[in-house]
Design a protein around this motif. Structure first.
Motif, mmCIF file in Angstrom:
data_model
loop_
_atom_site.group_PDB
_atom_site.id
_atom_site.type_symbol
_atom_site.label_atom_id
_atom_site.label_comp_id
_atom_site.label_asym_id
_atom_site.label_seq_id
_atom_site.Cartn_x
_atom_site.Cartn_y
_atom_site.Cartn_z
ATOM 1 N N THR A 1 0.854 -1.305 0.034
ATOM 2 C CA THR A 1 -0.095 0.082 -0.039
ATOM 3 C C THR A 1 0.769 1.112 0.050
ATOM 4 O O THR A 1 2.052 1.112 0.276
ATOM 5 C CB THR A 1 -0.921 -0.056 1.341
ATOM 6 N N PRO A 2 0.355 2.472 -0.335
ATOM 7 C CA PRO A 2 -0.876 2.584 -0.593
ATOM 8 C C PRO A 2 -1.228 2.203 -2.166
ATOM 9 O O PRO A 2 -0.446 1.693 -2.911
ATOM 10 C CB PRO A 2 -1.113 4.281 -0.814
ATOM 11 N N VAL A 3 -2.533 2.068 -2.408
ATOM 12 C CA VAL A 3 -2.991 1.793 -3.668
ATOM 13 C C VAL A 3 -3.664 2.976 -4.350
ATOM 14 O O VAL A 3 -4.596 3.374 -3.746
ATOM 15 C CB VAL A 3 -4.102 0.653 -3.567
ATOM 16 N N ILE A 4 -3.251 3.171 -5.914
ATOM 17 C CA ILE A 4 -3.765 4.441 -6.473
ATOM 18 C C ILE A 4 -4.149 4.209 -7.898
ATOM 19 O O ILE A 4 -3.213 3.355 -8.480
ATOM 20 C CB ILE A 4 -2.646 5.735 -6.460
ATOM 21 N N ALA A 5 -5.328 4.555 -8.154
ATOM 22 C CA ALA A 5 -5.798 4.424 -9.496
ATOM 23 C C ALA A 5 -4.901 4.891 -10.538
ATOM 24 O O ALA A 5 -4.591 6.237 -10.249
ATOM 25 C CB ALA A 5 -7.003 4.895 -9.517
ATOM 26 N N ALA A 6 -4.730 4.234 -11.646
ATOM 27 C CA ALA A 6 -3.940 4.958 -12.759
ATOM 28 C C ALA A 6 -4.535 5.962 -13.163
ATOM 29 O O ALA A 6 -5.686 5.843 -13.550
ATOM 30 C CB ALA A 6 -3.584 3.787 -13.702
ATOM 31 N N GLY A 7 -3.927 7.363 -13.246
ATOM 32 C CA GLY A 7 -4.475 8.268 -14.085
ATOM 33 C C GLY A 7 -5.115 9.181 -12.671
ATOM 34 O O GLY A 7 -5.616 10.471 -13.104
ATOM 35 N N ALA A 8 -5.143 8.696 -11.468
ATOM 36 C CA ALA A 8 -5.575 9.408 -10.343
ATOM 37 C C ALA A 8 -4.473 10.382 -10.037
ATOM 38 O O ALA A 8 -3.262 10.058 -10.187
ATOM 39 C CB ALA A 8 -6.147 8.747 -9.228
ATOM 40 N N ASN A 9 -4.863 11.629 -9.384
ATOM 41 C CA ASN A 9 -4.095 12.607 -8.780
ATOM 42 C C ASN A 9 -3.285 11.900 -7.566
ATOM 43 O O ASN A 9 -3.767 11.250 -6.933
ATOM 44 C CB ASN A 9 -4.685 13.722 -8.425
ATOM 45 N N PHE A 10 -2.106 12.240 -7.767
ATOM 46 C CA PHE A 10 -1.237 11.994 -6.341
ATOM 47 C C PHE A 10 -0.269 13.044 -6.202
ATOM 48 O O PHE A 10 0.080 13.905 -7.060
ATOM 49 C CB PHE A 10 -0.582 10.473 -6.512
ATOM 50 N N VAL A 11 0.496 13.055 -5.197
ATOM 51 C CA VAL A 11 1.551 14.270 -4.645
ATOM 52 C C VAL A 11 2.909 13.784 -4.947
ATOM 53 O O VAL A 11 3.343 12.703 -4.275
ATOM 54 C CB VAL A 11 1.123 14.661 -3.211
ATOM 55 N N LEU A 12 3.552 14.586 -5.388
ATOM 56 C CA LEU A 12 5.007 14.582 -5.376
ATOM 57 C C LEU A 12 5.603 15.683 -4.603
ATOM 58 O O LEU A 12 5.384 17.053 -4.825
ATOM 59 C CB LEU A 12 5.837 14.401 -6.796
ATOM 60 N N THR A 13 6.866 15.393 -3.758
ATOM 61 C CA THR A 13 7.234 16.432 -2.913
ATOM 62 C C THR A 13 8.871 16.501 -3.178
ATOM 63 O O THR A 13 9.416 15.322 -2.835
ATOM 64 C CB THR A 13 6.738 16.510 -1.465
ATOM 65 N N ALA A 14 9.726 17.456 -3.360
ATOM 66 C CA ALA A 14 11.020 17.626 -3.463
ATOM 67 C C ALA A 14 11.574 18.214 -2.614
ATOM 68 O O ALA A 14 11.227 19.474 -2.394
ATOM 69 C CB ALA A 14 11.403 18.301 -5.135
ATOM 70 N N ASN A 15 12.869 17.928 -1.983
ATOM 71 C CA ASN A 15 13.188 18.447 -0.941
ATOM 72 C C ASN A 15 14.827 18.758 -1.227
ATOM 73 O O ASN A 15 15.598 17.831 -1.733
ATOM 74 C CB ASN A 15 13.117 17.746 0.326
ATOM 75 N N THR A 16 15.324 20.008 -0.758
ATOM 76 C CA THR A 16 16.879 20.161 -0.611
ATOM 77 C C THR A 16 17.640 19.980 0.497
ATOM 78 O O THR A 16 18.573 19.694 0.707
ATOM 79 C CB THR A 16 17.040 21.343 -1.480
ATOM 80 N N GLY A 17 16.704 20.438 1.565
ATOM 81 C CA GLY A 17 17.197 20.498 2.906
ATOM 82 C C GLY A 17 18.081 21.633 2.962
ATOM 83 O O GLY A 17 18.783 21.691 3.909
ATOM 84 N N VAL A 18 17.960 22.650 2.058
ATOM 85 C CA VAL A 18 19.111 23.868 1.923
ATOM 86 C C VAL A 18 18.180 24.871 2.232
ATOM 87 O O VAL A 18 17.186 25.445 1.547
ATOM 88 C CB VAL A 18 19.714 23.820 0.610
ATOM 89 N N LYS A 19 18.416 25.751 3.476
ATOM 90 C CA LYS A 19 17.791 26.933 3.622
ATOM 91 C C LYS A 19 18.159 28.027 2.620
ATOM 92 O O LYS A 19 19.286 28.197 2.287
ATOM 93 C CB LYS A 19 18.315 27.423 4.848
ATOM 94 N N GLY A 20 17.183 28.798 2.243
ATOM 95 C CA GLY A 20 17.193 29.790 1.019
ATOM 96 C C GLY A 20 16.745 29.135 -0.177
ATOM 97 O O GLY A 20 16.482 30.065 -1.217
ATOM 98 N N TYR A 21 16.502 27.829 -0.229
ATOM 99 C CA TYR A 21 15.986 27.374 -1.566
ATOM 100 C C TYR A 21 14.516 27.730 -1.658
ATOM 101 O O TYR A 21 13.678 27.230 -0.787
ATOM 102 C CB TYR A 21 16.337 26.009 -1.666
ATOM 103 N N ASP A 22 13.869 28.476 -2.654
ATOM 104 C CA ASP A 22 12.504 28.598 -2.771
ATOM 105 C C ASP A 22 11.945 28.484 -4.311
ATOM 106 O O ASP A 22 11.014 29.056 -4.497
ATOM 107 C CB ASP A 22 12.301 29.989 -2.440
ATOM 108 N N GLY A 23 12.951 27.479 -4.835
ATOM 109 C CA GLY A 23 12.287 27.269 -6.305
ATOM 110 C C GLY A 23 11.197 26.327 -6.293
ATOM 111 O O GLY A 23 10.834 25.538 -5.513
ATOM 112 N N ILE A 24 10.751 26.220 -7.744
ATOM 113 C CA ILE A 24 10.030 25.205 -8.133
ATOM 114 C C ILE A 24 10.629 24.521 -9.114
ATOM 115 O O ILE A 24 10.887 24.762 -10.076
ATOM 116 C CB ILE A 24 8.726 25.934 -9.033
ATOM 117 N N PRO A 25 10.719 22.816 -8.631
ATOM 118 C CA PRO A 25 11.204 21.928 -9.329
ATOM 119 C C PRO A 25 10.468 21.708 -10.758
ATOM 120 O O PRO A 25 9.372 22.051 -10.859
ATOM 121 C CB PRO A 25 11.622 20.818 -8.494
ATOM 122 N N LYS A 26 11.389 20.803 -11.608
ATOM 123 C CA LYS A 26 10.440 20.469 -12.888
ATOM 124 C C LYS A 26 10.748 19.096 -12.955
ATOM 125 O O LYS A 26 11.592 18.408 -12.156
ATOM 126 C CB LYS A 26 11.044 21.194 -14.060
#
Length: 1021
Positions: free
Chosen positions: A600-625
């Motif tokens: 688990t978890p189980v997510i339907a193919a094509g359903a929305n899910f969340v990705l979160t990216a971390n640098t652990g570096v203070k001062g970084y406020d960017g939006i990854p791609k």
């Protein structure tokens, strides 16, 4: 006579025999005369000649007459009180030219002498340039032109440098190609002087041979006779007037000779103007006699150059008064930038043997020893030189001096070489910025030693001024990675303060958060000490290391001491970026490596899910791609691949929409990522990246190519990549399952299809065929739903959730759908399975007419939602029974017993003529047949006894068939009760009650059929 005649002097050849005082008489006599312009005289060192240190004061007339004043400001050439502009005829000296038998030159006071050719046809002199020098070491120049019509032309460049004791003549003589000249008729250049030796008119002659010939006279050393020396210069105690060789004629006058003076004399003054012994006269046809007087007398000196062919000749010599030193080099050369501040100012000094300025490298003096110093005019208070004096020659060809000024030194000064151990020919010359300057002027500004600071990459070329194309760059840096750069101390012009020495604090500050450089709060700093040997540029002592990210950092440098400390900020700024995304997480994080079908978890193919990216570096406020081409899948078993692992497939879509929290550098998030396949995926290195944190910063590092177009954390040409990404593959994300199942290509196949297709209630025989496809939310096939990833087992009937419904009001009461004894079949392949499922619908609890029953399915694997049921089709269900008729006949004949299938329709039983499918099993004795004999009604045939052979006809044809009993034979009369075994769906309560039983009937042998009108008789044999 020319209309420009003013103050003309008329000179008469000896052939007239008397003085001519009228112009008309000159014309009458037929002697040549010359009309000249008003007399013009120039001055060298016009305020000098008054002391032992300010040189000689020269007057030069355009006709080439010269007077010199020295020390007491009295004349040094006879006549001692005469000046060219007022007492021209009193000066017995000048340049003469003998050409084609005639002598041309200035007039003289000698009563017995005038040039046979008269004055020059043209003569002039230019102004002295520069004008009277204010300081020593400045060379003045003037050009004297003397010409003979259709004959030789003379150009003399007079040069004098304060405070030297000699005047240099650089002569160019031009003899026209058609002019009559030969060895026997040479063109001769003379220069003669009536000497006056420091106030005494008597002297001795001297001829010093060597590299430079010196022909002159000197005043008596004690007045004795004979003279002490005639071949060496007296060392002291007298004044010497002489001609000194400088450069021989080029080309040589006779084609091969390299001597400078062709002839010369140092003898009685009058002998230069009258023919006869000792043959030193400029009037005589022959050369000067090279006489050097050794007796004390009223002397004069003269030199001559002979030329025997047309051409252009150059040569030079010095007229010396007082100096006994022959210059060994042409000039002292000072090289500098023209300006100085309170910083140490570097200046170069060299000696040059060539008159070319700047001095050619091969002409820089590199032998012997020459010492001296640099002085200012006017004196510059508060200045000092390091070293205090210079030494040139074999030990050092170029001396590097450092000028140090202070606030009292501000002003404009002229530099000159002073205290020279050997004087040059042309004094001090100056080169500023590589270009010859008219004066050795330097401007000392009351500007602090350093006016500004710059920070830039180590090894980069300093650019001044800074423009869009000339930059002093600072490159992109990495967090937690040490870096260094150079600090430059600058003058107000932007040039390096190459001798700067001092202590500074080097600081980095966030330019985007600072109102100004001066108001900025430093993030990190370190001390740096400059010494003069750093040449104004120094690499910081220790690595700068920043744990936080910054989009726009700049450098500030502050002096850490002094009453007015200087500070400056870098012209460039730079970014400090994270090295990587150290984690990429999701609400779809897999529990394991991505092969389990239960994680688990189980997510339907094509359903929305969340990705979160971390640098652990203070001062970084960017939006990854996300780079969706860099997905990676675990191995997916494949039936087509013989059960061996095969790569998966799938596409990721979605973007990060929320920037990272600058306080932590974490939680850059996208809430609507979608994965269109089944199973798991992970992101390869560089799949999550940021290419905008640096490019959108104020540092403009990307636009300026201050970083490379990649994600490199390794220096390439001193630069890191502009981007950063995840450096390792992420964990697997999943488990993804289909969003739903799609049923297609569905049909219902009845148990009997030979005519009108139908099935009996309760018959285990009709089935459904359909295709089931696993799909994502966009209705695309999830091809990874296969083998172990396909949790839906096609062989489990219950997984389909089959259901029925009648048309139009539903199935009869008691008609229930149930599984067949045969399990469904089908195998998943690339997300698709073809299913065959057998069914049966139980018999209604009451008689029921033929009914169309709808078959539907709502498949689910326990995780994929069943959703609405899908209609597979309709089954024609008939309530049926098999009916057996009774029969009788002779025991001597085979007896047929008919039976047929019936179904209920219109509340009546009707033969099922569509049934050509049902098979009847013929009964055998002991298996449903009971025989009763006439004698004993209760006598039941024992097992194995046969009264008759029973056979069946097999399948029904059009709903009917028959049994056939073989004749039992004579004497075997009686009857049989029949019970034919049939399938449950054809049984009926033939014996009453509610229990459905096999069809029953009676067979009687030994009777006849009335309807057939046969009489059966016993035959007797």
């Amino acid at each position: 006579m020319s209309k420009h005649v003013q103050d003309q002097l008329l000179k008469l050849d000896f052939r007239c025999g008397y003085a001519l005082f009228l112009t008309l008489l000159l014309a009458f006599c037929g002697f040549p005369f010359q009309v000249v312009n008003a007399q013009t005289t120039i001055e060298f060192n016009s305020t000098g000649g008054t002391s032992a240190t300010n040189g000689l004061h020269f007057y030069i007339d355009r006709s080439s007459k010269i007077q010199v004043r020295r020390l007491n400001n009295t004349g040094q050439v006879y006549s001692p009180t005469a000046l060219p502009q007022t007492n021209l005829n009193s000066l017995d000296n000048g340049v003469f030219i003998r050409a084609n038998g005639r002598l041309y030159g200035p007039s003289h006071t000698v009563s017995t002498f005038n040039p046979s050719g008269g004055m020059y046809n043209s003569y002039s002199i230019s102004a002295a340039l520069p004008a009277n020098p204010a300081v020593p070491g400045i060379q003045q120049r003037a050009t004297n032109l003397l010409g003979i019509t259709n004959g030789p032309q003379v150009s003399i460049l007079w040069k004098y440098t304060t405070p030297f004791d000699f005047l240099t003549a650089e002569v160019t003589l031009t003899i026209p190609a058609t002019y009559a000249v030969s060895a026997s008729n040479p063109v001769r250049y003379y220069h003669v002087f009536d000497t006056y030796l420091g106030g005494s008119d008597s002297g001795c002659g001297v001829n010093v041979a060597g590299t430079y010939r010196i022909v002159g006279t000197y005043s008596s050393l004690g007045g004795g006779n004979p003279c002490p020396t005639s071949t060496a210069l007296p060392s002291s105690g007298t004044i010497v007037e002489s001609f000194r060789e400088r450069a021989p004629p080029t080309p040589p006058p006779g084609g091969s000779s390299v001597s400078t003076f062709s002839s010369y004399c140092a003898a009685g003054w009058s002998t230069f103007f009258a023919n006869g012994s000792p043959n030193c006269s400029v009037q005589q046809t022959g050369a000067l006699s090279n006489t050097i007087t050794t007796t004390l007398q009223d002397t004069g000196i003269g030199i001559a150059y002979d030329f025997t062919a047309p051409g252009v000749y150059t040569f030079s010599y010095d007229f010396v008064i007082g100096s006994t030193v022959v210059p060994e080099y042409d000039h002292i050369e000072i090289r500098h930038d023209g300006n100085a501040t309170l910083c140490p100012e570097p200046i170069e000094v060299l000696a040059c043997t060539s008159a070319i300025v700047p001095c050619p490298a091969l002409n820089i003096v590199n032998t012997g020893t020459l010492t001296g110093g640099i002085s200012f005019s006017p004196a510059a208070a508060g200045t000092s030189w390091t070293p205090a004096s210079f030494t040139l020659g074999s030990a050092n060809s170029i001396a590097n001096l450092v000028l140090q000024a202070n606030a009292a030194s501000a002003g404009t000064y002229t530099m000159f070489a002073s205290g020279l151990s050997k004087l040059p020919l042309n004094g001090t010359r100056c080169v500023v910025g590589g270009v010859l300057q008219a004066s050795c002027q330097i401007v000392i500004a009351n500007t602090p030693c350093v006016a500004d600071f710059e920070c830039m990459e180590t090894g980069a070329t300093y650019q001044n001024p800074v423009t869009a194309t000339n930059r002093n760059p600072l490159y992109t840096k990495l967090v937690n990675t040490g870096f260094r750069f150079d600090v430059l101390a600058l003058q107000s012009s932007g040039a390096l303060a190459s001798s700067y020495a001092g202590n500074v604090v080097v600081e980095l500050y966030d330019k985007s958060a600072a109102a100004s450089c001066a108001a900025a709060t430093p993030i990190i700093s370190q001390n740096l000490s400059f010494v003069a040997g750093d040449s104004g540029r120094k690499t910081i002592a220790a690595n700068m290391l920043l744990p936080d990210a910054y989009k726009n950092l700049a450098c500030r440098v502050r002096e850490s001491g002094g009453s007015a400390p200087v500070s400056g900020c870098s012209s460039d700024s730079f970014s400090v970026r994270p090295t990587q995304f150290n984690s990429v997480t999701s609400n779809a994080n897999a529990d394991n490596a991505g092969n389990s079908t239960t994680s688990t978890p189980v997510i339907a193919a094509g359903a929305n899910f969340v990705l979160t990216a971390n640098t652990g570096v203070k001062g970084y406020d960017g939006i990854p791609k996300i780079d969706p081409s860099l997905l990676q899948w675990p191995n997916v078993p494949s039936v087509l691949n013989g059960g061996r692992p095969a790569p998966g497939t799938g596409n990721l879509s979605g973007v990060f929409t929320e920037a990272a929290d600058p306080s932590t550098g974490n939680d850059a998030t996208g809430n609507a990522f979608q994965y269109d396949e089944v199973g798991y995926f992970r992101l390869r290195p560089q799949a999550v990246y940021d290419d905008t944190f640096v490019s959108t910063s104020g540092s403009a590092d990307v636009a300026n190519s201050d970083c490379t177009d990649d994600t490199s954390n390794t220096l390439v040409g001193g630069k890191y990549g502009c981007k950063f990404s995840n450096s390792a593959a992420t964990n697997h994300f999943g488990r993804f399952m289909p969003d739903h199942f799609l049923i297609s290509s569905n049909t219902v196949v009845e148990a009997c299809t030979l005519s009108m297709p139908f099935s009996y209630f309760g018959q285990d025989g009709f089935f459904t065929n359909f295709t089931m496809t696993a799909q994502n939310s966009s209705n695309a096939t999830t091809q990874n739903y296969t083998s172990t990833y396909a949790k839906f087992n096609p062989a489990v009937y219950a997984n389909y959730s089959f259901s029925i419904g009648g048309v139009p009001v539903g199935p009869p009461l008691g008609a229930e759908l149930s599984a067949s004894a045969t399990a469904p079949t089908g195998t998943w392949l690339s997300g698709v399975v073809a299913v065959t499922a057998k069914h049966q619908i139980s018999r209604p609890t009451a008689l029921a007419n033929e009914t169309l029953i709808n078959i539907s399915a709502a498949p689910s694997d326990g995780e994929v939602s069943a959703g609405a049921a899908t209609l597979l089709g309709s089954s024609r269900q008939r309530y049926g029974r098999l009916k057996l008729q009774s029969a009788y006949g002779s025991e001597m004949l085979d007896l047929p017993v008919p039976f047929f299938a019936e179904y209920r329709i219109g509340d009546q039983w009707r033969r099922n003529s569509d049934d050509s499918c049902t098979t009847v099993i013929a009964p055998t004795s002991g298996s449903g047949l009971i025989f009763y004999s006439p004698e004993t009604a209760t006598n039941k045939l024992s097992a194995g006894e046969t009264l008759a052979t029973v056979s069946a006809t097999g399948k029904l044809v059009a709903g009917q068939s028959q049994l056939k009993f073989s004749k039992p034979g004579l004497g075997n009369s009686g009857f049989l009760d029949m019970d034919i075994p049939v399938s449950n769906w054809l049984k009926f309560p033939w014996r009453g009650g509610a229990t459905a039983v096999n069809p029953t009937g009676k067979v009687k042998f030994g009777a006849y059929k009335k309807s057939n009108q046969f009489i059966y008789t016993r035959e007797v044999h």
